[in-house]
Write a protein that holds these residues in place. Sequence first.
Motif, short mmCIF file in Angstrom:
data_model
loop_
_atom_site.label_atom_id
_atom_site.label_comp_id
_atom_site.label_asym_id
_atom_site.label_seq_id
_atom_site.Cartn_x
_atom_site.Cartn_y
_atom_site.Cartn_z
N VAL A 52 48.36 36.07 40.32
CA VAL A 52 47.35 35.32 39.59
C VAL A 52 46.99 34.09 40.43
CG1 VAL A 52 46.77 34.06 37.48
CG2 VAL A 52 48.28 36.06 37.35
N GLY A 53 45.70 33.95 40.74
CA GLY A 53 45.24 32.81 41.53
C GLY A 53 44.89 31.65 40.61
N ILE A 54 45.39 30.45 40.94
CA ILE A 54 45.10 29.30 40.08
C ILE A 54 44.59 28.12 40.91
CG2 ILE A 54 46.71 29.88 38.23
CD1 ILE A 54 48.65 27.81 39.52
N ASP A 55 43.78 27.29 40.27
CA ASP A 55 43.40 26.01 40.86
C ASP A 55 43.48 24.97 39.75
OD1 ASP A 55 41.14 26.37 39.27
OD2 ASP A 55 39.84 26.95 40.94
N ASP A 56 42.82 23.83 39.95
CA ASP A 56 42.96 22.78 38.95
C ASP A 56 41.86 22.83 37.88
OD1 ASP A 56 41.01 22.07 40.73
OD2 ASP A 56 41.54 19.94 40.78
N SER A 57 41.31 24.03 37.63
CA SER A 57 40.25 24.16 36.62
C SER A 57 40.81 24.79 35.35
CB SER A 57 39.13 25.05 37.16
OG SER A 57 39.59 26.39 37.21
#
Length: 164
Positions: free
Chosen positions: A13-18
Amino acid sequence: MEGGSTEKAVMVVGIDDSDHSTYALEWALDHFFVPFPSDNPPFNLVVVHAKPTPTSVIGLAGPGAADVLPFVEVDLKKIASRVIEQARELCISKSVHNVVLEAMEGDARNVLCDAVDKHQATMLVVGSHGYGAIKRAVLGSVSDYCAHHAHCTVTIVKKPKIKH
C-alpha cells in the motif's frame, strides 16, 4: 495445505501525507485484514511511503537552494516519520500487527513499482488524489503510472466525495 504456509501473497500500500492515502490504507485494511482472523490475513502487508528528494521539492536549484536543502530535508524526514507513524497507528487500531513499514526516497511512481518487484507483491493499493486534468498532466498521476507499470494487480481507491 500446500508447501510452505508462510509463503503468503504480499500487498503493498502506497502512502503519502494526504487523506486520500490514509483512506486507501484504511480501505485495504477494512477489506483484506479486518474480516479475517488477525493471525491469518490473506496478505502480508507492506506499507510504503515515497519520500520526495529535497531537490524535487524545491524544483530548479537556483542561487540559495543549497542553503535551503538541509531544512527541506529535515522537513521531509519529519513528514515521512509522521506518515509512517500514522500508518502504524491505523494498522494497530485495526488489530493488524504484522506489517512492514518503509520510507523510500524517490519519485512515488518508481518507488511503488520497485517495492512491488522487491516484495514480489500480487497487489498494489494506491489512493487517487482526484486532481483536475491540468494538474494531473503536469504532475503525472502516480496511480495511472502504477496501473500501467507495476507487475501486479493495481487497486486505485477513490475517496468518496462528501455530498453537502
